[in-house]
Scaffold this active site. Structure first.
Site, PDB file in Angstrom:
ATOM      1  N   LYS A   8       0.829  -1.201   0.000  1.00  0.00           N
ATOM      2  CA  LYS A   8       0.000   0.000   0.000  1.00  0.00           C
ATOM      3  C   LYS A   8       0.869   1.258   0.000  1.00  0.00           C
ATOM      4  CE  LYS A   8      -3.463   2.511   2.706  1.00  0.00           C
ATOM      5  NZ  LYS A   8      -4.455   2.452   3.784  1.00  0.00           N
ATOM      6  N   HIS A  59     -12.159 -29.462 -34.859  1.00  0.00           N
ATOM      7  CA  HIS A  59     -13.019 -28.378 -34.377  1.00  0.00           C
ATOM      8  C   HIS A  59     -13.808 -28.791 -33.138  1.00  0.00           C
ATOM      9  CE1 HIS A  59     -11.887 -25.810 -37.644  1.00  0.00           C
ATOM     10  NE2 HIS A  59     -12.275 -26.705 -38.531  1.00  0.00           N
TER      11      HIS A  59
END
Length: 498
Positions: free
Chosen positions: A134, A262
């Site tokens: 932070k 596919h």
């Protein structure tokens, strides 16, 4: 000052030595303090000496103290905060080096207990990481031993830039987020957190970006963890089809070969001899096999490799390859050759993106017993038909809905996939199978809503059918099967795959 407290002590002594040489005072805790002072011979202060409070509760509480977190969180550019530190005799901490207890490794043990898991939930470590990250403009935070080298270089040569610190802070927050996700998943319904495994040249099409990700905290398995032995870089479409092929053959205990195009198996066969299974899988649809993906759930031998050598395939996947087989396959410069380890234990999640979100479901891995299927026609399936129905039923769950499978002698001879109505899928299966449909069986991934499907299948030469049942017209469908002399079983389970 640098506060160093790590579970993974890889490289930490040398890194701490270089940090000290750059002018930092070292502060540490417990085992890390012993490693740095006794093994490294470094001058290191105990956190307890800095805070004036002893480590308590068997080390559960040691860094959770205002002296530590004040030194981490104070904004150096805020005079009032720095004056407050001075008034309380608190010194700043400028570098935090922390990695966390091995929670994921602990819960991965088959004999892990709840007490073991709870003891390996780190509290102080994540708190320090979040505080340091932070305040990254003033505090550098390092969580990964891989970063020790370049960070030490920068500290010795003028220090880290703001962008360096920002990147380290982001890495720290990600580290804590992934850790928290693992804990959440253990204690409740798993959350989903992913790590990037590799980038891809592009997605399904060149204008789309693409990358491969895997769940956090678990070594990639299946196709995501495959080892590439040969060939060109894998594409997004290669990985999609390779996964469909590997999932299919992994569903069979017997030696099995799948040819996928596919995302649908266009060829599939089971035989004791892999070379025979391959030939039958290829013959399932010789036109569609061109440019397809081959998956084999046994080690590939030279005879099978020689048979595959005559056809152009994009990818071959197997658990292993004989030396002669690998030499044959590697003659094709661009053929991607993959080895895949055993599948992971436990229930997998199936993720499907939608606009603005993600659908999540459990894997379609229900245990089924074909001997419990209900015969609903006057004629019972023969032993041979039952064997083929079990094969066809398992194949159908890997084919896109509406899925129809024609199978004979444990080999796929025709299939229809992804059609908006089931009768078109039957037509497609019939067209592919041709004369091979005579004496074959049919599996449908969902119930037949009308008897026309049964009539068309009978015209094609189908002798037995497996379907879930459950339609309001089941009686009409059964009557059509009886009229044609077909055997039909209801499985009671649906296998949609959209």
């Amino acid at each position: 000052r640098a506060l160093i407290s790590v579970y993974d002590k890889t490289g930490v002594v040398e890194f701490a030595r270089r940090v000290a040489a750059a002018g930092y005072e070292l502060v540490s805790t417990g085992g890390t303090h012993r490693t740095l002072s006794e093994v490294g011979g470094l001058n290191v202060r105990q956190v307890a000496d800095v805070t004036g409070s002893p480590e308590i509760l068997d080390g559960r509480v040691k860094t959770l103290h205002p002296v530590i977190h004040g030194g981490l969180l104070a904004r150096r550019e805020a005079p009032e905060q720095m004056a407050e530190l001075s008034a309380h005799g608190i010194e700043t901490i400028d570098l935090v080096v922390v990695n966390l207890y091995p929670f994921v490794a602990t819960i991965s043990r088959p004999d892990v207990t709840l007490d073991d898991a709870l003891e390996n939930i780190d509290i102080g470590g994540p708190t320090m990481l979040r505080a340091a990250a932070k305040n990254f403009p003033s505090v550098a935070v390092v969580v990964d031993p891989e970063d020790y080298g370049w960070v030490a270089d920068k500290l010795a040569d003028g220090g880290l830039t703001t962008e360096d610190r920002r990147g380290l802070a982001a890495k720290a927050f990600r580290h804590v987020s992934e850790y928290d996700s693992a804990v959440t998943g253990y204690l409740s319904t798993p959350s989903i957190s992913l790590d990037k495994v590799s980038g891809l040249r592009y997605g399904e099409n060149p204008h789309q970006s693409g990358a491969l990700y895997a769940p956090v905290g678990v070594a990639p398995n299946g196709i995501a963890g495959a080892t590439q032995l040969h060939g060109r870089e894998l594409s997004y479409n290669n990985l999609m089809d390779a996964d469909a092929a590997w999932r299919t053959v992994s569903d069979f205990a017997e030696p099995t070969v799948a040819v996928v195009k596919h995302n649908n198996p266009c060829g599939l066969a089971t035989r004791e001899v892999i070379a025979e299974a391959y030939e039958l899988a290829y013959e399932g649809d010789t036109v569609s096999a061109f440019g397809g993906i081959v998956a084999i759930n046994r080690t590939v031998d030279a005879k099978t490799a020689q048979a595959m050598d005559a056809i152009f395939y994009e990818v071959v996947i197997a658990p292993g390859y004989d030396d002669d087989a690998l030499a044959i396959l590697q003659r094709k410069r661009n053929l991607r050759i993959l080895t895949v380890g055993s599948e992971p234990s436990g229930k997998a999640l199936d993720l499907r993106p939608i606009s603005g979100g993600m659908l999540v479901q459990g894997a379609d891995d229900i245990e089924e017993n074909p001997t419990e299927w209900k015969t609903v026609t006057e004629r019972e399936p023969s032993a041979t038909e039952r064997q083929d129905l079990a094969f066809a039923w398992k194949a159908a769950k890997h084919i896109k809905s509406n899925a129809i499978v024609f199978a004979k002698d444990r080999a796929l001879v025709g299939m229809g996939a992804g059609q908006p109505n089931r009768v078109v899928s039957v037509h497609l299966s019939q067209r592919i199978a041709g004369d091979r449909a005579k004496g074959a069986v049919l599996a449908s991934d969902a119930f037949f809503p009308f008897p026309d499907n049964i009539e068309l299948a009978a015209e094609a030469g189908i002798t037995a059918i497996a379907q879930p049942g459950g339609s309001v017209r089941d009686e009409e469908v059964i009557a059509a099967a009886d009229k044609a002399g077909l055997a039909m079983v209801f499985t009671g389970v649906r296998h949609f795959r959209h």
